[in-house]
Design a protein around this motif. Sequence first.
Motif, PDB file in Angstrom:
ATOM      1  N   LEU A  75       0.870  -1.168   0.000  1.00  0.00           N
ATOM      2  CA  LEU A  75       0.000   0.000   0.000  1.00  0.00           C
ATOM      3  C   LEU A  75       0.905   1.215   0.000  1.00  0.00           C
ATOM      4  O   LEU A  75       1.800   1.334   0.839  1.00  0.00           O
ATOM      5  N   SER A  76       0.686   2.087  -0.963  1.00  0.00           N
ATOM      6  CA  SER A  76       1.509   3.271  -1.120  1.00  0.00           C
ATOM      7  C   SER A  76       0.627   4.508  -1.042  1.00  0.00           C
ATOM      8  O   SER A  76      -0.488   4.495  -1.543  1.00  0.00           O
ATOM      9  N   GLY A  77       1.148   5.563  -0.426  1.00  0.00           N
ATOM     10  CA  GLY A  77       0.373   6.799  -0.339  1.00  0.00           C
ATOM     11  C   GLY A  77       1.106   7.866   0.432  1.00  0.00           C
ATOM     12  O   GLY A  77       0.748   8.174   1.557  1.00  0.00           O
ATOM     13  N   GLY A  78       2.151   8.409  -0.172  1.00  0.00           N
ATOM     14  CA  GLY A  78       2.940   9.429   0.496  1.00  0.00           C
ATOM     15  C   GLY A  78       2.124  10.616   0.957  1.00  0.00           C
ATOM     16  O   GLY A  78       2.367  11.163   2.028  1.00  0.00           O
ATOM     17  N   ASP A  79       1.139  11.048   0.155  1.00  0.00           N
ATOM     18  CA  ASP A  79       0.310  12.191   0.553  1.00  0.00           C
ATOM     19  C   ASP A  79      -0.477  11.893   1.823  1.00  0.00           C
ATOM     20  O   ASP A  79      -0.598  12.747   2.706  1.00  0.00           O
ATOM     21  N   PHE A  80      -1.018  10.682   1.921  1.00  0.00           N
ATOM     22  CA  PHE A  80      -1.749  10.303   3.131  1.00  0.00           C
ATOM     23  C   PHE A  80      -0.806  10.283   4.333  1.00  0.00           C
ATOM     24  O   PHE A  80      -1.109  10.845   5.386  1.00  0.00           O
ATOM     25  N   PHE A  81       0.351   9.641   4.172  1.00  0.00           N
ATOM     26  CA  PHE A  81       1.280   9.536   5.295  1.00  0.00           C
ATOM     27  C   PHE A  81       1.837  10.894   5.728  1.00  0.00           C
ATOM     28  O   PHE A  81       2.196  11.066   6.892  1.00  0.00           O
ATOM     29  N   ARG A  82       1.872  11.873   4.826  1.00  0.00           N
ATOM     30  CA  ARG A  82       2.308  13.221   5.207  1.00  0.00           C
ATOM     31  C   ARG A  82       1.172  14.017   5.860  1.00  0.00           C
ATOM     32  O   ARG A  82       1.421  15.042   6.489  1.00  0.00           O
ATOM     33  N   ALA A  83      -0.054  13.571   5.717  1.00  0.00           N
ATOM     34  CA  ALA A  83      -1.208  14.267   6.297  1.00  0.00           C
ATOM     35  C   ALA A  83      -1.536  13.773   7.708  1.00  0.00           C
ATOM     36  O   ALA A  83      -2.458  14.284   8.337  1.00  0.00           O
ATOM     37  N   ILE A  84      -0.790  12.784   8.179  1.00  0.00           N
ATOM     38  CA  ILE A  84      -1.021  12.235   9.519  1.00  0.00           C
ATOM     39  C   ILE A  84       0.287  12.252  10.301  1.00  0.00           C
ATOM     40  O   ILE A  84       1.367  12.381   9.730  1.00  0.00           O
ATOM     41  N   TRP A  85       0.169  12.141  11.612  1.00  0.00           N
ATOM     42  CA  TRP A  85       1.338  11.943  12.458  1.00  0.00           C
ATOM     43  C   TRP A  85       1.265  10.507  12.951  1.00  0.00           C
ATOM     44  O   TRP A  85       0.287  10.114  13.602  1.00  0.00           O
ATOM     45  N   ILE A  86       2.241   9.701  12.592  1.00  0.00           N
ATOM     46  CA  ILE A  86       2.234   8.284  12.971  1.00  0.00           C
ATOM     47  C   ILE A  86       2.830   8.133  14.359  1.00  0.00           C
ATOM     48  O   ILE A  86       3.976   8.509  14.597  1.00  0.00           O
ATOM     49  N   ASN A  87       2.041   7.579  15.265  1.00  0.00           N
ATOM     50  CA  ASN A  87       2.523   7.284  16.605  1.00  0.00           C
ATOM     51  C   ASN A  87       3.424   6.065  16.554  1.00  0.00           C
ATOM     52  O   ASN A  87       4.559   6.103  17.011  1.00  0.00           O
ATOM     53  N   GLU A  88       2.915   4.971  15.970  1.00  0.00           N
ATOM     54  CA  GLU A  88       3.719   3.755  15.844  1.00  0.00           C
ATOM     55  C   GLU A  88       3.112   2.807  14.828  1.00  0.00           C
ATOM     56  O   GLU A  88       1.929   2.890  14.507  1.00  0.00           O
ATOM     57  N   ILE A  89       3.966   1.914  14.325  1.00  0.00           N
ATOM     58  CA  ILE A  89       3.548   0.786  13.497  1.00  0.00           C
ATOM     59  C   ILE A  89       4.018  -0.447  14.242  1.00  0.00           C
ATOM     60  O   ILE A  89       5.207  -0.562  14.571  1.00  0.00           O
ATOM     61  N   VAL A  90       3.095  -1.358  14.530  1.00  0.00           N
ATOM     62  CA  VAL A  90       3.435  -2.569  15.281  1.00  0.00           C
ATOM     63  C   VAL A  90       3.366  -3.768  14.336  1.00  0.00           C
ATOM     64  O   VAL A  90       2.324  -4.016  13.721  1.00  0.00           O
ATOM     65  N   ILE A  91       4.480  -4.481  14.215  1.00  0.00           N
ATOM     66  CA  ILE A  91       4.573  -5.679  13.386  1.00  0.00           C
ATOM     67  C   ILE A  91       5.167  -6.789  14.240  1.00  0.00           C
ATOM     68  O   ILE A  91       6.279  -6.646  14.754  1.00  0.00           O
ATOM     69  N   ASN A  92       4.427  -7.875  14.393  1.00  0.00           N
ATOM     70  CA  ASN A  92       4.887  -9.009  15.212  1.00  0.00           C
ATOM     71  C   ASN A  92       5.366  -8.572  16.599  1.00  0.00           C
ATOM     72  O   ASN A  92       6.402  -9.018  17.086  1.00  0.00           O
ATOM     73  N   GLY A  93       4.646  -7.677  17.216  1.00  0.00           N
ATOM     74  CA  GLY A  93       4.985  -7.225  18.558  1.00  0.00           C
ATOM     75  C   GLY A  93       6.141  -6.234  18.608  1.00  0.00           C
ATOM     76  O   GLY A  93       6.520  -5.777  19.675  1.00  0.00           O
ATOM     77  N   PRO A  98       8.291   5.614  13.251  1.00  0.00           N
ATOM     78  CA  PRO A  98       8.993   6.205  12.102  1.00  0.00           C
ATOM     79  C   PRO A  98       8.870   7.727  12.025  1.00  0.00           C
ATOM     80  O   PRO A  98       7.914   8.308  12.528  1.00  0.00           O
ATOM     81  N   MET A  99       9.845   8.338  11.370  1.00  0.00           N
ATOM     82  CA  MET A  99       9.794   9.770  11.069  1.00  0.00           C
ATOM     83  C   MET A  99       8.927  10.011   9.835  1.00  0.00           C
ATOM     84  O   MET A  99       8.375  11.076   9.653  1.00  0.00           O
ATOM     85  N   GLY A 100       8.829   9.018   8.969  1.00  0.00           N
ATOM     86  CA  GLY A 100       8.028   9.144   7.764  1.00  0.00           C
ATOM     87  C   GLY A 100       7.861   7.790   7.098  1.00  0.00           C
ATOM     88  O   GLY A 100       8.675   6.883   7.297  1.00  0.00           O
ATOM     89  N   VAL A 101       6.796   7.650   6.327  1.00  0.00           N
ATOM     90  CA  VAL A 101       6.503   6.405   5.617  1.00  0.00           C
ATOM     91  C   VAL A 101       5.978   6.777   4.238  1.00  0.00           C
ATOM     92  O   VAL A 101       5.250   7.757   4.093  1.00  0.00           O
ATOM     93  N   PRO A 121      -6.428  18.405   6.807  1.00  0.00           N
ATOM     94  CA  PRO A 121      -7.698  18.133   6.124  1.00  0.00           C
ATOM     95  C   PRO A 121      -7.491  17.927   4.621  1.00  0.00           C
ATOM     96  O   PRO A 121      -6.598  18.513   4.010  1.00  0.00           O
ATOM     97  N   GLY A 122      -8.322  17.051   4.052  1.00  0.00           N
ATOM     98  CA  GLY A 122      -8.275  16.788   2.623  1.00  0.00           C
ATOM     99  C   GLY A 122      -8.678  15.348   2.338  1.00  0.00           C
ATOM    100  O   GLY A 122      -9.056  14.611   3.234  1.00  0.00           O
ATOM    101  N   SER A 123      -8.566  14.962   1.078  1.00  0.00           N
ATOM    102  CA  SER A 123      -8.894  13.597   0.655  1.00  0.00           C
ATOM    103  C   SER A 123      -7.610  12.933   0.172  1.00  0.00           C
ATOM    104  O   SER A 123      -6.873  13.509  -0.636  1.00  0.00           O
ATOM    105  N   PHE A 124      -7.347  11.720   0.672  1.00  0.00           N
ATOM    106  CA  PHE A 124      -6.098  11.016   0.409  1.00  0.00           C
ATOM    107  C   PHE A 124      -6.388   9.544   0.122  1.00  0.00           C
ATOM    108  O   PHE A 124      -7.413   9.019   0.560  1.00  0.00           O
ATOM    109  N   THR A 125      -5.459   8.891  -0.587  1.00  0.00           N
ATOM    110  CA  THR A 125      -5.636   7.470  -0.869  1.00  0.00           C
ATOM    111  C   THR A 125      -4.387   6.680  -0.516  1.00  0.00           C
ATOM    112  O   THR A 125      -3.266   7.189  -0.558  1.00  0.00           O
ATOM    113  N   LEU A 126      -4.624   5.443  -0.148  1.00  0.00           N
ATOM    114  CA  LEU A 126      -3.595   4.411  -0.065  1.00  0.00           C
ATOM    115  C   LEU A 126      -3.975   3.427  -1.146  1.00  0.00           C
ATOM    116  O   LEU A 126      -5.122   2.972  -1.197  1.00  0.00           O
TER     117      LEU A 126
END
Length: 143
Positions: A75-93, A98-101, A121-126
């Motif tokens: 799943l790709s979507g740089g515009d979406f990932f720049r429109a949010i602040w990611i707290n964390e991504i959890v994979i297998n515990g 990240p600073m950016g995705v 605010p806006g419309s974004f896709t992954l």
Amino acid sequence: MIGRILAVGLAALAAAPAGAHDFGFAGLMSASNREDLADLTLASGKPVAAAPYELKSGGFYRIKLVADGSAELALSGGDFFRAIWINEIVINGIEIRPMGVHSIEFDEAGEALISFVAVVPGSFTLSIPGSSGESQRATFTIR
């Protein structure tokens, strides 16, 4: 003097707009502000999302990405990932902060849980890179 400062502080609290949210000690990331979104699915020939997502700027969200391993998919979507602040991504515990995705790719079956605060605010896709079908993307509207 302290009494005057206390009176001014209490007056400011009383003047807070009706319906103002008390986030508590955790601020924006308090449980009262958190919403779990419907899962995103990465599976050959299946829709990524059941419906568009409506988010509120300042809202704290969690979304699970689930891959069944039927194909190597991202799943790709740089515009979406720049429109949010990611707290964390959890994979297998394992918790990743990240600073950016730009994209997340699954080579085999697995899950990733992303927690984030919607900001811009806006419309974004992954979307699945290289695909053009409407069912091969998830649309997020941040209000």
